[in-house]
Enzyme design. Sequence first.
Site, PDB file in Angstrom:
ATOM      1  N   ALA A 245       0.824  -1.208   0.000  1.00  0.00           N
ATOM      2  CA  ALA A 245       0.000   0.000   0.000  1.00  0.00           C
ATOM      3  C   ALA A 245       0.856   1.254   0.000  1.00  0.00           C
ATOM      4  O   ALA A 245       0.561   2.232  -0.705  1.00  0.00           O
ATOM      5  CB  ALA A 245      -0.929  -0.011   1.220  1.00  0.00           C
TER       6      ALA A 245
ATOM      7  N   GLU B  88      -7.100  -2.708   5.213  1.00  0.00           N
ATOM      8  CA  GLU B  88      -6.962  -3.458   6.456  1.00  0.00           C
ATOM      9  C   GLU B  88      -5.769  -4.403   6.405  1.00  0.00           C
ATOM     10  O   GLU B  88      -5.284  -4.748   5.328  1.00  0.00           O
ATOM     11  CB  GLU B  88      -8.226  -4.267   6.750  1.00  0.00           C
TER      12      GLU B  88
ATOM     13  N   GLY C 143      -5.067  -6.852  -0.021  1.00  0.00           N
ATOM     14  CA  GLY C 143      -5.572  -6.054   1.094  1.00  0.00           C
ATOM     15  C   GLY C 143      -4.762  -4.783   1.230  1.00  0.00           C
ATOM     16  O   GLY C 143      -4.208  -4.271   0.258  1.00  0.00           O
ATOM     17  N   GLU C 144      -4.695  -4.246   2.453  1.00  0.00           N
ATOM     18  CA  GLU C 144      -3.950  -3.020   2.767  1.00  0.00           C
ATOM     19  C   GLU C 144      -4.522  -1.793   2.059  1.00  0.00           C
ATOM     20  O   GLU C 144      -3.936  -0.710   2.118  1.00  0.00           O
ATOM     21  CB  GLU C 144      -2.473  -3.157   2.395  1.00  0.00           C
ATOM     22  N   GLY C 145      -5.653  -1.935   1.354  1.00  0.00           N
ATOM     23  CA  GLY C 145      -6.214  -0.805   0.622  1.00  0.00           C
ATOM     24  C   GLY C 145      -5.626  -0.640  -0.766  1.00  0.00           C
ATOM     25  O   GLY C 145      -5.888   0.365  -1.435  1.00  0.00           O
TER      26      GLY C 145
END
Length: 595
Positions: free
Chosen positions: A328, A403, A563-565
């Site tokens: 991210a 997240e 994930g991680e945006g």
Amino acid sequence: SDGIGGGWSKTEILKIMSDTRLGTYGCSCLVLFFITKVSLLAALGTSRWAVGDCSGAGPALLVSHTVARWTAPFLIHTNDYIDEGGPKQKYYSFMIRASALVSSGRLCFATLFAALVVICTNGWDLWALLIGTSVVLFSIAAGSYARYLLGGVQGDYLGATICICEIVVLATMLLKTRANFEMNFLDLTVVRFLCLLLFVYVWTANIGHPDVFLQEKEKSPRKDEDDEITGERQANSSFVDMYQELMREIDSLAKPLGSLGTLEDWAARLGALQGTSRPKVKSPVCIVYAGDHGAAKSIADGGASCSAYPQEVTRYILKALRIGLAGASVLAGEVGVDVKVVDVGVVGECSDVSSPFKLKDGTRNFLLERAMTTEEVQKLLQVGRGAVKDCIALGHDCLALGEVGIGNTTASSLLLCTILSCPPEKCVDGGARKSKKVDEEKIKHKIALIKKALRKHARLLKSCPRGEDLLECFGGAEITALVGSFLEASDRKVPVLVDGFIVSIAALVAATISPCVTQCLFFGTKSAEKGHQLCVAAIQEVARTAKLPPPPEPALSMGLRLGEGTGAILAFPILRNACNMFKMVKLDALLGNKV
């Protein structure tokens, strides 16, 4: 009885006492119990001890205490133990785990012990059989009533059952002392008992609340709730009107109708949120919440090993985000998105990114108990709301949400199963895995864990729980904070770029709490998790039910599952370009050579 000693603080005691059912009813029943018990013991007379032929108050007290307490293991063994939350949650939480220890063998031992006490004091005769039969029938009835009223048994209910059973046993033993059932039913003790019982029932059934012996029906909205619903409808109407007006303007542009697909909805949706036909996004920020899950711990540590990776991986990813080396962080730098990392539940200390409230040990194992308490959920929702407020105060006008949390795919699948009432096989996928190929055995293991968790919390799920209740049962700290962020963003009309499966699940939970949330959703990426499509469809249905324009399908379909945006970050340039759509020439102007 809770009204006398149930509260853990003055505030809680006053709250309990203000409820007729728990205050007046509890106090009256406790006093009535003491009066009846003392009266029955007095009527039983002087104690006489002889093996197999005891009589009087002392032996009766011994038998009633022993036999009545047999009802507790019987009810725990034959019913689900309910994690009721509230001020006594910490005190009774051990019962959730202890209930698994009440095995058939232990129940048999308790039965034999109670029978031995009855036989040693009263002998083996018709009266001993009558006492045993009455207690067993009473316990079965109590279990049936508990399932009807509460969905299972809990600490206070067990205590009340024991008290009533003591009265049943003492009354049965008193009958034995009256030869051939020649009991004077006009006896002052009996008359007093019946009068008090009738008075308490009439009082508690008619004053302040519905009948305490019946399931509480859903309450009609209060006036302030009506006002809130009316205001929400007006806000929805203004958003819909603006959205439709902007869509008409987009349809008038020099292009075939609908030819820019999702970009058209994004332009109109963003303009409707900002209340302008010239929307813009200048300062985006990606908020990444991190938290650990109890079910992701190793089996030796009380978890279920629900992920292919150990729980401590969450901490390592968080560290990489903090120093700008995680996925991210790298992608955000290329598209001009700031990254804000918030630790809401990572095991261990990460002081530079910790939130005002954090679950220092992560969530609990939802296979054994609720993942969080009501208080923890509310505080984490406020953390999510607060993070959005802070970002807006710094001048950010667009959010991307992400997240980090080993095990959160399992928790998200559980939430999806419960909200949609669908079997785990339809929405469970591999999650984070160590190879590019899907491990079917891992998926089977995850499905088995989810089914076990659903059985554990079946009673709650049958009662149409709210979004907050589901977060208590299965949610993660990071998922709950995400829900709070969605709710705050919706209140403030801020656009939110939604990442993959986990963030979309948080959006679905938020939409079940407040359908207005669907207005501000911009799905960035289609997750590789098969449950994601079900989740997006469910959110779209929530919007349609609320008569709001449903958010379109995700903009990107690249098989992303990091994930991680990251998916939301990659979609930001698309959202920025959607703002430029209104700069296009209109078809009428083009055909009329007015350009």
